[in-house]
Design an enzyme around this catalytic site. Structure first.
Site, short mmCIF file in Angstrom:
data_model
loop_
_atom_site.label_atom_id
_atom_site.label_comp_id
_atom_site.label_asym_id
_atom_site.label_seq_id
_atom_site.Cartn_x
_atom_site.Cartn_y
_atom_site.Cartn_z
N GLU A 171 -2.79 -15.51 21.28
CA GLU A 171 -3.81 -14.65 20.68
C GLU A 171 -3.15 -13.55 19.86
OE1 GLU A 171 -7.02 -14.50 24.36
OE2 GLU A 171 -5.31 -13.16 24.36
N LYS B 37 -2.23 -9.94 18.94
CA LYS B 37 -2.15 -8.71 19.74
C LYS B 37 -2.78 -7.59 18.93
CE LYS B 37 1.03 -5.81 22.39
NZ LYS B 37 0.61 -4.53 21.78
N ASP C 254 -4.10 -4.15 17.56
CA ASP C 254 -3.56 -2.79 17.57
C ASP C 254 -4.71 -1.82 17.84
OD1 ASP C 254 -1.78 -0.75 17.46
OD2 ASP C 254 -1.59 -0.72 15.28
N TYR D 85 -9.79 -10.30 26.08
CA TYR D 85 -8.55 -11.05 26.31
C TYR D 85 -8.32 -11.35 27.79
CZ TYR D 85 -6.60 -6.39 27.35
OH TYR D 85 -6.37 -5.15 27.88
N LYS E 201 6.52 -9.17 19.64
CA LYS E 201 6.28 -8.09 18.69
C LYS E 201 6.66 -8.52 17.28
CE LYS E 201 5.43 -4.35 19.99
NZ LYS E 201 4.12 -3.68 20.23
N CYS F 287 1.61 17.28 -18.29
CA CYS F 287 1.42 15.86 -17.97
C CYS F 287 2.60 15.04 -18.49
CB CYS F 287 0.12 15.37 -18.61
SG CYS F 287 -0.12 13.57 -18.48
N CYS G 138 1.22 12.81 -21.64
CA CYS G 138 0.80 13.36 -22.94
C CYS G 138 1.21 14.81 -23.16
CB CYS G 138 -0.72 13.22 -23.09
SG CYS G 138 -1.67 14.31 -22.01
N CYS H 273 -4.40 16.33 -15.22
CA CYS H 273 -4.06 16.49 -16.64
C CYS H 273 -5.31 16.90 -17.41
CB CYS H 273 -3.51 15.18 -17.18
SG CYS H 273 -3.44 15.10 -18.99
N CYS I 71 -4.83 11.71 -23.49
CA CYS I 71 -3.87 11.17 -22.52
C CYS I 71 -3.96 9.65 -22.43
CB CYS I 71 -4.12 11.77 -21.15
SG CYS I 71 -2.92 11.25 -19.91
#
Length: 675
Positions: free
Chosen positions: A114, A116, A118, A226, A316, A410, A413, A428, A434
């Site tokens: 299965e 695992k 988190d 599980y 893991k 920026c 430009c 900017c 730009c």
């Protein structure tokens, strides 16, 4: 009084439970949302008329009315053990060898495999089929009662399906937050100027620790089972772990669809390769795989160590956090002009992928984490996709590191960069010039409420920008039929229509022109207010911040954006180019509001569907009478005009005691005003 019987109520509850299971667990909706809502409405109606019929397993009872004051500790009937870890295929080969030795067999062992998850381990207790209690793992012996939050999980039945379940059934699983829900939650956090969650596990943990179940309900946690804890003796377990899980599934409990039964170390290796390749596509985060001996009688023979079962192990995945050198920080300019610092890293493998760049989000985040150029930094692959820097390794910081500061101009430009007030965003100001903002600025310029150039759709603008034919808005007025005809899917007739539309757009209004420039925070209403107040473009360009603040709907932030925008030489060049191309408008007529009007100086909100006039017409009429028409209800609102199907704005207005007018009442008032 409701015409339903209690038996019909129970049938309705069961139907809603089945629909929830199909929608949230099987991802296979059986009815439309509207049909579901109608059934749920019927349930609420019956329970309202018969409050004595309401039971804990009703779909209406998932979220409690009152938050808890604290969490209660609960001792687990059966301890919740942790698992030993494997970090390589060799570890799994050794794991199977130990099992075969203890079982005195030379045959390969069958394992249930299965993902695992988190997330957070949970123990859920059912008594006589009804959800009774849910507790966190805690230290394995004592956990915390989080029943109020677990009840909000739509994938979890409040009453088990079918028949044959034991009097007492404790199932164990992992509570998690899907990637989609996590990303949406963090977007909301950013919008509220709150710190986003680091990862889905932290978000799920923070949600389970909420005392108010309404918060948990909004965050939409998920669960996969599980295993199990206490089960009353009248129910006999099947011969295998996988069969037991399938029995739970038949009772409506959610199980992981990616689980498989594999044979021996080679089967475990194949499943590992399969899942690690699929990992990025999964809708949830995983950090490995759990392998369990499938035959349950072998569990008894193998037994437990002091901390973990001998019949299970967690393989893991490669480390998701590594250390590397921060070589430098560069700036990326987004399509809205926002500047984002990006870390340039000494290339390093993280979770099986070589990473050389990572987002640093913004200057505030860099300062909060105290990240400096030259640092040894901790890199994480957030969400398996976007690498991020967790922080510096302070024990390895040298004297040669340097602090980072955002540039004043920026990098694309060279326009001035400003920090938005009360925000972490640096932006900017060269919006019309730009290159990074080019396509978005061009699309806004031609939009319906701006210059309204029909035929210049997004795809055509992308072609014009990519070929270099249009770099700035004034370049639209330099186009000719010959240049347009050379573009993909652009015939002579279509090209002529575009040229005609561009020519027609030269006749506009000052308000539309101001709006088309895309000045940050200057929307359609603000542009109109600026035009009506100053009456000329020259006056707006020449206005200082104090003069701009005299305009209705212009505050400190908007005024600063306007001043900064027109101060940029690049923007001045584009505006001058548009005027030279022939864009013009009549001088706006000064609006002299009726000082005797009940709407003069009042803040008005329109909501719902108006039947006799359009929303735009109503707005114009109100503004002509001196009203300020806004889009949201607040304590400063004087009137709300509510059409049909008015929703949350009407509700808020009523809660604040604001005067609410129906469309008919407002029309009648307008008739009296106009005599």
């Amino acid at each position: 009084m409701s015409q339903y019987t209690q038996i019909e109520l129970n049938v309705l509850k069961q139907r809603l439970a089945e629909l929830n299971h199909a929608y949230y667990v099987l991802d296979n909706p059986l009815v439309s949302d509207a049909q579901y809502d109608e059934l749920y409405r019927q349930l609420l109606e019956i329970e309202k008329n018969h409050p004595d019929w309401v039971t804990d397993d009703s779909p209406s009872q998932r979220v409690g009315d009152k938050p808890l004051s604290h969490f209660e500790s609960v001792t687990h009937a059966v301890p919740m053990f942790s698992l030993d870890n494997a970090f390589s295929q060799a570890d799994l080969v050794d794991f199977q060898r130990r099992i075969k030795d203890r079982l005195h067999t030379a045959l390969d062992v069958e394992f249930s495999a299965e993902p695992k998850m988190d997330g957070l381990a949970i123990n859920i207790r059912y008594e006589n089929g009804k959800l009774k209690q849910a507790t966190t793992r805690g230290d394995g012996l004592v956990g915390e009662d989080v029943t109020h939050n677990i009840r909000t999980l739509q994938s979890l039945p409040l009453h088990l399906f079918g028949t044959g379940w034991p009097e007492v059934l404790e199932v164990r699983g992992e509570v998690f937050m899907s990637k989609k829900v996590f990303n949406a939650l963090n977007e909301e956090c950013v919008q509220r100027d709150e710190k986003p969650f680091a990862n889905p596990r932290n978000a799920a943990a923070g949600t389970l620790r909420q005392l108010d179940p309404k918060v948990a309900a909004q965050r939409k946690l998920s669960l996969y089972l599980y295993g199990w804890g206490q089960i009353s003796e009248e129910w006999s377990l099947p011969e295998t772990y996988s069969e037991a899980i399938q029995a739970f599934k038949a009772w409506g409990l959610p199980v992981n669809p990616d689980a498989q039964v594999v044979l021996g170390a080679s089967g475990m290796a194949e499943y590992y390769d399969h899942l690690i390749a699929k990992r990025v596509e999964l809708p949830y985060e995983i950090d490995g795989i759990v392998y369990k001996v499938n035959a349950l009688d072998s569990h008894k023979t193998l037994g437990f160590t002091a901390k973990a079962p001998r019949w299970a192990i967690a393989r893991k995945f490669p480390a998701e956090e590594v250390w590397t050198d921060l070589l430098g920080i560069e700036i990326q300019v987004g399509r809205t002009g926002a500047l984002t610092p990006v870390a340039r890293l000494q290339p390093v493998a993280v979770g099986g992928v070589v990473v050389s760049n990572a987002t640093l989000h913004n200057q505030d985040e860099i300062e909060r984490k105290d990240i400096r150029i030259g640092d040894k930094v901790i890199v994480r692959r957030a969400g398996d996709v976007i690498p991020e820097i967790v922080g510096p390794v302070l024990t390895q910081r040298s004297d040669q590191v340097t602090k980072f500061t955002m540039p004043l101009t920026c990098p694309e430009c060279h326009s001035e960069v400003i920090k938005e007030h009360d925000k972490a965003v640096y932006r900017c100001t060269g919006g019309l010039f730009c290159p990074a903002q080019r396509k978005r600025a061009l699309q806004h310029f031609v939009s319906r409420k701006a210059m309204d150039i029909v035929g210049l759709g997004d795809k055509l603008i992308v072609q014009l920008a990519d070929t270099g034919l249009v770099k700035h808005p004034d370049d639209f007025y330099k186009l000719d039929i010959d240049s347009l005809e050379k573009l993909e899917r652009m015939a002579s007739k279509s090209a002529q229509k575009v040229i005609d539309a561009i020519e027609a757009s030269k006749q506009t209004t000052l308000a539309r022109f101001i709006f088309s420039l895309g000045i940050p925070e200057v929307g359609e209403v603000t542009a109109k207010n600026l035009a009506n107040y100053f009456l000329s473009l020259e006056a707006i360009i020449g206005a200082n911040k104090e003069q701009l603040l005299e305009v209705d709907d212009v505050g400190d932030i908007v005024a600063q954006h306007i001043v900064t925008f027109f101060a940029q030489p690049h923007n001045q060049e584009v505006v001058e180019g548009l005027i030279n191309a022939g864009v013009n408008w009549p001088t706006p007529a000064q609006v002299k509001p009726d000082t005797d009007s009940p709407f003069t100086g009042k803040v008005v909100v329109l909501t719902g569907s108006l039947m006799q006039v359009t929303r735009s017409e109503a707005k114009q009429q109100l503004e002509a009478l001196g009203a300020k028409v806004t889009g949201s209800v607040s304590a400063k609102t004087d009137f709300v005009i509510a059409g049909e199907k008015a929703g949350s704005k009407l509700t808020k207005a009523e809660s604040l005691g604001i005067s609410v007018l129906t469309e008919a009442e407002w029309i009648a008032m307008m008739g009296e005003i106009n005599g």
